[in-house]
Design a protein around this motif. Structure first.
Motif, PDB file in Angstrom:
ATOM      1  N   GLU A  45      26.210  64.094  85.178  1.00 38.62           N
ATOM      2  CA  GLU A  45      25.123  63.754  86.096  1.00 38.62           C
ATOM      3  C   GLU A  45      23.822  64.452  85.745  1.00 38.62           C
ATOM      4  O   GLU A  45      22.762  63.813  85.669  1.00 38.62           O
ATOM      5  N   GLN A  46      23.873  65.767  85.507  1.00 38.52           N
ATOM      6  CA  GLN A  46      22.639  66.536  85.361  1.00 38.52           C
ATOM      7  C   GLN A  46      22.188  66.695  83.916  1.00 38.52           C
ATOM      8  O   GLN A  46      20.982  66.822  83.673  1.00 38.52           O
ATOM      9  N   ASN A  47      23.110  66.703  82.945  1.00 42.73           N
ATOM     10  CA  ASN A  47      22.715  66.900  81.551  1.00 42.73           C
ATOM     11  C   ASN A  47      22.595  65.594  80.773  1.00 42.73           C
ATOM     12  O   ASN A  47      21.786  65.495  79.851  1.00 42.73           O
ATOM     13  N   ILE A  48      23.425  64.626  81.137  1.00 40.21           N
ATOM     14  CA  ILE A  48      23.367  63.333  80.443  1.00 40.21           C
ATOM     15  C   ILE A  48      22.568  62.315  81.237  1.00 40.21           C
ATOM     16  O   ILE A  48      22.027  61.357  80.687  1.00 40.21           O
ATOM     17  N   GLY A  49      22.429  62.512  82.550  1.00 39.07           N
ATOM     18  CA  GLY A  49      21.561  61.669  83.371  1.00 39.07           C
ATOM     19  C   GLY A  49      22.222  60.462  83.982  1.00 39.07           C
ATOM     20  O   GLY A  49      21.540  59.476  84.292  1.00 39.07           O
ATOM     21  N   LEU A  50      23.547  60.505  84.212  1.00 37.27           N
ATOM     22  CA  LEU A  50      24.248  59.368  84.803  1.00 37.27           C
ATOM     23  C   LEU A  50      24.239  59.464  86.326  1.00 37.27           C
ATOM     24  O   LEU A  50      23.954  60.508  86.898  1.00 37.27           O
ATOM     25  N   SER A  51      24.567  58.348  86.998  1.00 35.50           N
ATOM     26  CA  SER A  51      24.598  58.330  88.458  1.00 35.50           C
ATOM     27  C   SER A  51      25.762  59.165  88.979  1.00 35.50           C
ATOM     28  O   SER A  51      26.734  59.398  88.258  1.00 35.50           O
TER      29      SER A  51
ATOM     30  N   MET B  41      31.613  70.137  69.073  1.00 38.60           N
ATOM     31  CA  MET B  41      30.526  70.907  69.667  1.00 38.60           C
ATOM     32  C   MET B  41      29.221  70.712  68.892  1.00 38.60           C
ATOM     33  O   MET B  41      28.135  70.668  69.484  1.00 38.60           O
ATOM     34  N   CYS B  42      29.314  70.594  67.564  1.00 41.31           N
ATOM     35  CA  CYS B  42      28.111  70.329  66.753  1.00 41.31           C
ATOM     36  C   CYS B  42      27.478  68.995  67.152  1.00 41.31           C
ATOM     37  O   CYS B  42      26.263  68.890  67.310  1.00 41.31           O
ATOM     38  N   VAL B  43      28.316  67.976  67.320  1.00 40.54           N
ATOM     39  CA  VAL B  43      27.812  66.651  67.708  1.00 40.54           C
ATOM     40  C   VAL B  43      27.227  66.695  69.123  1.00 40.54           C
ATOM     41  O   VAL B  43      26.176  66.103  69.381  1.00 40.54           O
ATOM     42  N   LEU B  44      27.880  67.404  70.035  1.00 38.13           N
ATOM     43  CA  LEU B  44      27.363  67.523  71.401  1.00 38.13           C
ATOM     44  C   LEU B  44      25.998  68.210  71.421  1.00 38.13           C
ATOM     45  O   LEU B  44      25.115  67.816  72.187  1.00 38.13           O
TER      46      LEU B  44
ATOM     47  N   ALA C  56      28.738  61.549  75.829  1.00 42.16           N
ATOM     48  CA  ALA C  56      29.874  61.281  76.710  1.00 42.16           C
ATOM     49  C   ALA C  56      31.148  61.067  75.897  1.00 42.16           C
ATOM     50  O   ALA C  56      32.217  61.577  76.242  1.00 42.16           O
ATOM     51  N   VAL C  57      31.032  60.318  74.792  1.00 37.86           N
ATOM     52  CA  VAL C  57      32.186  60.054  73.933  1.00 37.86           C
ATOM     53  C   VAL C  57      32.746  61.360  73.369  1.00 37.86           C
ATOM     54  O   VAL C  57      33.960  61.580  73.345  1.00 37.86           O
TER      55      VAL C  57
ATOM     56  N   GLU D  58      19.462  56.667  76.069  1.00 35.14           N
ATOM     57  CA  GLU D  58      20.698  55.971  76.435  1.00 35.14           C
ATOM     58  C   GLU D  58      21.749  56.106  75.347  1.00 35.14           C
ATOM     59  O   GLU D  58      22.921  56.376  75.621  1.00 35.14           O
ATOM     60  N   GLN D  59      21.313  55.933  74.056  1.00 31.29           N
ATOM     61  CA  GLN D  59      22.254  56.007  72.954  1.00 31.29           C
ATOM     62  C   GLN D  59      22.828  57.419  72.808  1.00 31.29           C
ATOM     63  O   GLN D  59      24.029  57.601  72.596  1.00 31.29           O
ATOM     64  N   MET D  60      21.937  58.418  72.929  1.00 28.69           N
ATOM     65  CA  MET D  60      22.387  59.809  72.825  1.00 28.69           C
ATOM     66  C   MET D  60      23.341  60.153  73.968  1.00 28.69           C
ATOM     67  O   MET D  60      24.327  60.864  73.776  1.00 28.69           O
TER      68      MET D  60
END
Length: 544
Positions: free
Chosen positions: A303-309, A355-358, A374-375, A367-369
């Motif tokens: 919610e707070q770091n990726i920006g989802l509802s 962790m490197c990818v995150l 999330a993946v 949106e893509q990031m």
């Protein structure tokens, strides 16, 4: 009621695994339940001090993130003190009574949390719940390891690891389902209260299951120990396999029964400190991998770091927990085939990459990031589930000698909880201050775990607990030609991959050593008797 509920052999081993698994499901449930409640409006109405998205008047985001870390971390801090208490209580109460007492304490803590109307009560309730869980998690792996066959021990204990994630998964889905009851406080009170159900199940069923045969021998209850060994293998007392196992256990206990907490720090013939350190570092590695960034804060991150509802964040957290649980089953069926070392190295390497990818995908918001981040939260959990989830509840119990197994496992479990507390405590401030760079720190830590496991951690697969003693008796250096890793690789196994006896205990170097010591003790005792009667006194003094 029949002894051990009338169960014997594999059925009895499964029953033990179910209760041990229920306890670890309770552990996982406690870890996961708070994560999705931290953004719930009905929850924040009573505890506004931990609202990092909308801090109360006069409070900054940094201040509320610190308070949130303290609130969530109170549970792990309680676990730490519970594990410390078990250092002394473990061998006094025995494995079963320690677990029963810990479960009762958890019920009391859960009631306090459920009835909370202010932050202090919630924190105290979480601390008490943690204290009981710390006692349980220090004891259950030891109880499981000491009542399992060497060829099934890894699989049985890895089921515990899977049950931790099962508990996490259930907590996420219950949090999601009850979130629809907003603004009622049932939306958060029921999820917290549900843990009582699991604890009551343990309290009801564990008294009828067998105690550890090794602890029974330690307490001079040899007949009870032999009865348990017979029940676990579904064999009569006179069977050669039972007699060999019983003699191995008895010899080890007789030799080591004077062990104490201080002995954990002695570099003696058993290399106690070496083995305690391996157990401690193993538990520490699990926590500093960063897994609880996700376990405790998954919904918050979405919610707070990726920006989802809010709804999508809780849904993804629940799906994450489900995939995490599914991935954990891979280790159950490969732990004996590939061994402990291979899975630990594989998991650490994969977690470092994740962790490197995150770090890269959360360095900027798009949106893509967001989708990629999330993946890879899912991917990280998968690597952890395969390599490290259940490993730290199995490996310390396998690596430590009997006389210090209870205190050494309690010491190693304190590492789990104190580093768990550290990660949970620093995560909110870290995200508030350095953002995506938090992931870089954990990527480096995971990368260093790979060579550490390779050079220092011996393989324990298909080894009886007594064989591990023999391996360390031959060890003279930390690594290399005379290190435990090389010796464990080259020393012949007593049992094959199906648990069948390959080398009878009485034919091993270890048995011959104990036999020689017994003969020596008898000779000295007889010589002392002669000295008392005025004969051969000088000879006695020389021999002693």
């Amino acid at each position: 009621m029949q002894k051990f509920y009338g169960l014997r052999g594999l059925k009895l081993n499964i029953a033990i695994a179910i209760i041990a698994g229920t306890d670890f499901a309770l552990f996982g449930y406690d870890q996961g339940v708070m994560g999705s409640l931290l953004t719930l409006k009905s929850f924040l109405r009573y505890f506004p001090e931990i609202d990092t998205a909308n801090p109360p008047p006069g409070k900054t985001t940094s201040e509320t993130s610190n308070i949130q870390g303290i609130t969530v971390g109170a549970y792990t801090l309680g676990c730490f003190f519970g594990a410390v208490a078990t250092i002394w209580l473990g061998n006094i109460l025995g494995r079963k009574r320690t677990i029963w007492t810990g479960s009762l304490i958890m019920v009391i803590g859960a009631i306090l949390q459920t009835a909370s109307y202010g932050l202090p009560q919630l924190i105290v309730g979480r601390w008490i719940t943690g204290f009981g869980n710390g006692m349980n998690t220090s004891t259950v792996p030891t109880w499981q390891a000491e009542t399992s066959k060497s060829h099934r021990r890894g699989q049985m204990v890895m089921i515990e690891g899977s049950m931790i994630v099962f508990g996490v998964m259930i907590s996420y889905w219950i949090d999601l389902g009850f979130s629809f009851l907003e603004p009622s406080t049932i939306a958060w009170r029921f999820p917290i209260a549900f843990q009582i159900v699991l604890a009551l199940l343990i309290l009801a069923l564990i008294p009828g299951l067998p105690e550890s045969p090794r602890w029974l021998v330690l307490k001079n209850r040899e007949d009870d120990a032999l009865q348990v060994l017979c029940a676990l293998s579904d064999l009569p007392p006179e069977d050669k396999k039972i007699q060999s196992e019983f003699q191995a256990v008895k010899d080890t206990v007789v030799e080591m029964q004077k062990g104490s907490f201080r002995d954990c720090f002695k570099m003696n013939e058993n290399r106690n400190f070496h083995r305690t350190a391996l157990a401690y570092v193993n538990q520490m590695f699990q926590q500093i991998s960063g897994i609880n960034i996700i376990t405790y804060y998954a919904a918050t991150i979405f919610e707070q770091n990726i920006g989802l509802s809010p709804f999508l964040s809780r849904l993804l957290a629940a799906c994450n927990g489900t995939e995490y649980w599914i991935a954990s089953w891979f280790a159950i069926f490969t732990i004996e085939k590939f061994g402990r070392r291979s899975l630990m190295i594989f998991g650490a390497a994969g977690m470092s990459m994740s962790m490197c990818v995150l770090a890269g995908t959360t360095s900027s918001q798009s949106e893509q990031m967001g989708i990629a981040a999330a993946v890879f939260l899912f991917v990280f959990n998968s690597f952890f589930a395969i390599g490290w989830l259940g490993m730290t509840w199995l490996y310390p119990a396998e690596i430590t000698p009997l006389n210090i197994r209870a205190p050494a496992n309690a010491i190693s479990t304190t590492a789990n909880w104190i580093f768990n507390f550290m990660v949970v405590m620093v995560t909110p401030p870290a995200f508030a201050n350095i953002g995506y760079k938090t992931y870089i720190i954990f990527a480096v830590i995971n990368a260093t775990m790979v060579p550490s496991v390779y050079f220092f951690f011996p393989e324990t697969a298909y080894r009886s607990l007594e064989e591990m003693d023999e391996i360390f008796h031959k060890t003279t250096t930390l690594f290399g030609e005379h290190g435990c890793v090389k010796i464990a690789k080259e020393m012949p196994h007593r049992y094959d991959k199906h648990g069948d006896l390959l080398i009878p205990y009485e034919e091993t170097e270890e048995a011959q050593l104990y036999a020689a010591r017994r003969r020596s003790s008898v000779a000295v005792a007889e010589a002392r008797g002669n000295g008392v009667n005025g004969e051969k006194k000088d000879t006695v003094e020389y021999r002693e």
